[in-house]
Design an enzyme around this catalytic site. Sequence first.
Site, PDB file in Angstrom:
ATOM      1  N   ASN A   1      15.702  73.390 -38.070  1.00  9.88           N
ATOM      2  CA  ASN A   1      14.411  73.748 -38.649  1.00  9.88           C
ATOM      3  C   ASN A   1      13.658  74.458 -37.509  1.00  9.88           C
ATOM      4  O   ASN A   1      13.288  73.823 -36.521  1.00  9.88           O
ATOM      5  CB  ASN A   1      13.722  72.449 -39.097  1.00  9.88           C
ATOM      6  CG  ASN A   1      12.466  72.703 -39.888  1.00  9.88           C
ATOM      7  OD1 ASN A   1      11.824  73.737 -39.736  1.00  9.88           O
ATOM      8  ND2 ASN A   1      12.082  71.735 -40.701  1.00  9.88           N
TER       9      ASN A   1
ATOM     10  N   ASN B   1       5.049  71.120 -43.941  1.00 13.53           N
ATOM     11  CA  ASN B   1       5.167  70.844 -45.381  1.00 13.53           C
ATOM     12  C   ASN B   1       5.039  69.338 -45.512  1.00 13.53           C
ATOM     13  O   ASN B   1       5.945  68.597 -45.087  1.00 13.53           O
ATOM     14  CB  ASN B   1       6.564  71.196 -45.921  1.00 13.53           C
ATOM     15  CG  ASN B   1       6.805  72.672 -46.121  1.00 13.53           C
ATOM     16  OD1 ASN B   1       6.737  73.184 -47.234  1.00 13.53           O
ATOM     17  ND2 ASN B   1       7.125  73.368 -45.045  1.00 13.53           N
TER      18      ASN B   1
HETATM   19  N1  CDT Z   1       8.297  68.549 -43.076  1.00  4.88           N
HETATM   20  C1  CDT Z   1       7.951  67.353 -42.540  1.00  4.88           C
HETATM   21  O1  CDT Z   1       8.297  67.047 -41.407  1.00  4.88           O
HETATM   22  N2  CDT Z   1       7.251  66.517 -43.353  1.00  4.88           N
HETATM   23  C2  CDT Z   1       6.910  65.185 -42.982  1.00  4.88           C
HETATM   24  C3  CDT Z   1       6.770  64.369 -44.227  1.00  4.88           C
HETATM   25  C4  CDT Z   1       6.753  62.936 -43.960  1.00  4.88           C
HETATM   26  S1  CDT Z   1       8.295  62.251 -43.566  1.00  4.88           S
HETATM   27  C5  CDT Z   1       9.099  62.148 -45.052  1.00  4.88           C
HETATM   28  C6  CDT Z   1       5.604  65.098 -42.196  1.00  4.88           C
HETATM   29  O2  CDT Z   1       5.596  64.438 -41.145  1.00  4.88           O
HETATM   30  O3  CDT Z   1       4.577  65.627 -42.639  1.00  4.88           O
END
Ligand code: CDT
Length: 307
Positions: free
Chosen positions: A107, A194
Site C-alpha cells: 500500500n 480510508n
Molecule cells: N485504511 C486503513 O488503514 N484503515 C484503518 C481502518 C481501521 S482498521 C480496520 C484506519 O486505521 O483508519
Amino acid sequence: MSRVIVVGAAQLGPIQRAHTRQDVLKRLMALMAEAASRSCDVVVFPELALTTFFPRWFEPDITTTNHFYETQMPSSVTQPLFDEARRLNIAFCLGYAELTHDGHRYNTQVLVGKDAKIIAHYRKIHVPGHEHHEPDRPFQHAERYYFEPSQDGFGVWNALGGRIGMMICNDRRWPETYRVMGLKGVEMILCGYNTPLHYAPDPTQDRLQSFHNSLVMQSGAYQNGTWVVGVAKGGCEEGVDSLGDSAIIAPSGEIMAQATTTDDELLTYACDLDWCNNYKNTLFDFNRYRRPDMYSSITAQRGVVLD
Ligand code: CDT
C-alpha cells in the site's frame, strides 16, 4: 526565502467498483487544476486513490485482484496526471496499490515534484485488519491479506523547501510514526486514508471515528512540531460509509482547514514551515528534554510485558 508551502488537501468521495481508472483520473485532474488555480505548491490525494477500497472483499485467488494494483508508476493510464502536474507546476502526493515485478504487494504513496519526477515512495508500515476471510463481518478489512508491511522504514525527504514525510492511514494512529519522522526533522507529514465508520471488532468505536482521527493527527502534529495533512477517501463506497474530515493541522495542533463534505473537496492552506520551530525549539526541544535511555522498551519489545 519563503518557507511557506501552499497545500491542497484533495479529498475524494467514493470510488465505486464500476469506476474506471480514467473516470478517477478525471476527478484527480479536476482537483489538481483547482489546486493550481488556488496557487497550491502541492496537492495531496488519499490512500488507494485510483480504485475502490478493494480490501473490503476477500478473493481467495489473490491474482484475480491484480487489476486493482499498479505495476508501474507512472503507467500509460496515470501519465496524464504527471503531465498535467508538470504543466501546472504543482507537486502531488498519490496513494495506490503497488504490485512489484517480483510479486510483492504494498500500500504505497508517492511524492512527485513540480517537474513531475518522483521524489519518494513510501510503503505503509502499520497494515491493519485481518489476513483471512472473516465471513461474519458485514464487510472485510483484509489489508493484511492484500499488502505486506513495509520494511523500508519512515522517510523524510528534502522537498518543496522543507522536510517532508509520508504516512498512510493506520500509521496515523501510532505515536511512533510521528516520532521517528520527528527525529528526522519532519516539518510536514502527508497522509492519505480510508476509514470505514464501522469497526467490526469493537463497534463502540464507530461513533468516535471522527474524534479519534482528529485526536491522533492533532497530537502527532503538536508533539513533534510539524504540519500534518490528512486526506480522506470518504462517503458511501460500495455500501460502506467512510470518514471524511480531511484536515490541514498546524504544529500547534490546531486544525487550520477541514472538509465539510464527504465528497470530492479541496481544502487549501498556506503552511509556514517556520512555525514548526516554535515547538521544536522550546517545549519539544528533543535534544534538551528527551530521555531515550528511558524508552528502550519501545524498540526492544512489541507487546506488553508485565514485570
Ligand atoms: N485504511 C486503513 O488503514 N484503515 C484503518 C481502518 C481501521 S482498521 C480496520 C484506519 O486505521 O483508519
